[in-house]
Scaffold this active site. Structure first.
Site, PDB file in Angstrom:
ATOM      1  N   GLN A  34      -4.497  -1.439   9.427  1.00 19.36           N
ATOM      2  CA  GLN A  34      -4.419  -2.752   8.785  1.00 19.36           C
ATOM      3  C   GLN A  34      -5.069  -3.795   9.692  1.00 19.36           C
ATOM      4  O   GLN A  34      -4.687  -3.976  10.842  1.00 19.36           O
ATOM      5  CB  GLN A  34      -2.944  -3.116   8.507  1.00 19.36           C
TER       6      GLN A  34
ATOM      7  N   ASP B 195     -10.865   3.213   4.302  1.00 17.28           N
ATOM      8  CA  ASP B 195     -11.331   1.831   4.122  1.00 17.28           C
ATOM      9  C   ASP B 195     -12.860   1.778   4.117  1.00 17.28           C
ATOM     10  O   ASP B 195     -13.438   0.723   3.855  1.00 17.28           O
ATOM     11  CB  ASP B 195     -10.809   0.951   5.262  1.00 17.28           C
TER      12      ASP B 195
ATOM     13  N   LYS C 259       0.840  -1.204   0.000  1.00 21.50           N
ATOM     14  CA  LYS C 259       0.000   0.000   0.000  1.00 21.50           C
ATOM     15  C   LYS C 259       0.872   1.251   0.000  1.00 21.50           C
ATOM     16  O   LYS C 259       0.613   2.208  -0.739  1.00 21.50           O
ATOM     17  CB  LYS C 259      -0.942  -0.020   1.212  1.00 21.50           C
TER      18      LYS C 259
END
Ligand code: NAP
Length: 320
Positions: A117, A140, A73
């Site tokens: 994460q 997200d 990422k």
């Protein structure tokens, strides 16, 4: 010729593929096209922002898969011209320390997007940590506000992996109106939002899970099957309607005969490729698109927060 339900009659590209090996969808190429549009968006907004858009990534613990995802990422964010900041915390950190860090990032005017994460190490409450994110920086798309906006069809940040699935479906099949979609798996991260996102594309969606009866029969009705289960090779070729699009979200590490381990999806690729019209490989399908959508969300978050006109990288790649 295989008979297809009436709603599939316009899918000439799929019908033509019936009985032949499926076309394998190149998720890396699709993601590269989106990344290029994101990079253009970053170039456009940077002078007005007066700084480079920034993604902050929080990694807790030593899980090698999580560390690899975070590296990818960060590498991709920097490749499109964004700044990235990584915060690594040890697995034995307490919940309050993580939430304090997130509150600090929430108020940091130089940070546009925050990604935690997942999953977090055992003993930490990932859902609570996610809820501490400022929804406007929740790239997200998992906070209650963004999840609620998805249900309502209101503006908000959409979850990355399911958005990547819809992008691949639209890039492959064009307009999805009227398609029947079967989503396997009802997680908050993938299955539930994928259901709502395909619904927003005017698809007829069936959401299935571990208690669903006769899953193979249900899958065989679908123009599009999305497998997000976490069970290697669960979905067989015999479950797939000839010519259908198969999107494999699964990432499962299994031991190979040579003693090495390798990654496989939730779809039995060898049999499914014989029946499907189009299929995503795993890895190399949905994974790269998930990161592309994270970058789309980050540049959009930076634009919104600065009150700028949002350059939409998806619209640039997939004109309506
Ligand atoms: P999850 O939270 O564990 O959810 C799995 C879902 O699959 C659950 O709803 C479960 O049903 C269902 N399920 C389990 N066994 C089943 C069976 N035999 N038949 C039908 N449904 C079954 O997993 P997730 O977070 O959604 O992730 C799913 C997979 O996608 C994993 O392999 C993960 O690594 C991968 N993934 C990939 C990406 C990417 O970027 N490519 C991103 C996220 C996740 P119940 O609810 O009834 O238990």
């Amino acid at each position: 010729m295989t008979s297809l339900p009436h709603e599939a009659a316009s899918m000439t590209d799929i019908i033509a593929c019936s009985g032949a090996a499926a076309k394998v969808i190149d998720g890396k190429a699709a993601a590269a096209a989106v990344d290029a549009a994101v990079a253009e968006g970053v170039r456009q907004i940077t002078p007005t922002l007066g700084r480079i858009p920034c993604l902050a990534v929080v990694l807790v613990g030593q899980n090698p898969a999580s560390a690899l995802y975070v590296r990818n990422k960060i590498r991709r964010a920097e490749a499109v011209g964004m700044r990235s900041v990584q915060h690594r915390l040890s697995a034995d950190v307490n919940q309050k320390t993580i939430i304090d860090l997130i509150r600090q990032l929430n108020t940091d005017a130089g940070v546009d997007g925050i990604l935690v994460q997942l999953p977090l190490p055992a003993g930490l409450d990932g859902a609570r940590v996610v809820q501490s994110l400022d929804p406007t920086k929740d790239v997200d798309g998992l906070t209650s506000r963004n999840a609620g906006a998805l249900v309502l069809g209101a503006a908000g940040i959409r979850p990355c992996t399911p958005s990547g699935c819809v992008f691949l479906a639209r890039r492959t099949l064009g307009d999805l109106t009227g398609k029947s979609v079967v989503v396997i798996g009802r997680s908050i991260l993938v299955g539930k939002p994928a259901t709502l996102l395909f619904l927003a594309e005017n698809c007829t969606v069936t959401l299935t899970h571990s208690r669903t009866g006769d899953l193979p029969r249900i899958c065989r009705q679908a123009d599009i099957v999305v497998a997000a289960v976490g069970r290697p090779g669960l979905v067989k070729g015999s479950w797939i309607k000839p010519g259908a699009l198969v999107i494999d979200v699964g990432i499962n590490r299994i031991d190979s005969k040579d003693g090495q381990s390798r990654l496989v999806g939730d779809v039995d690729f060898e049999s499914a490729i014989e029946t499907a019209g189009f299929i995503t490989p795993a890895p190399g399908g949905v994974g790269p698109m998930t990161i592309a959508m994270l970058l789309v969300n980050t540049v959009a978050a930076a634009s919104h927060r600065a009150g700028l006109d949002v350059p939409d990288p998806v619209a640039a790649v997939l004109p309506r």
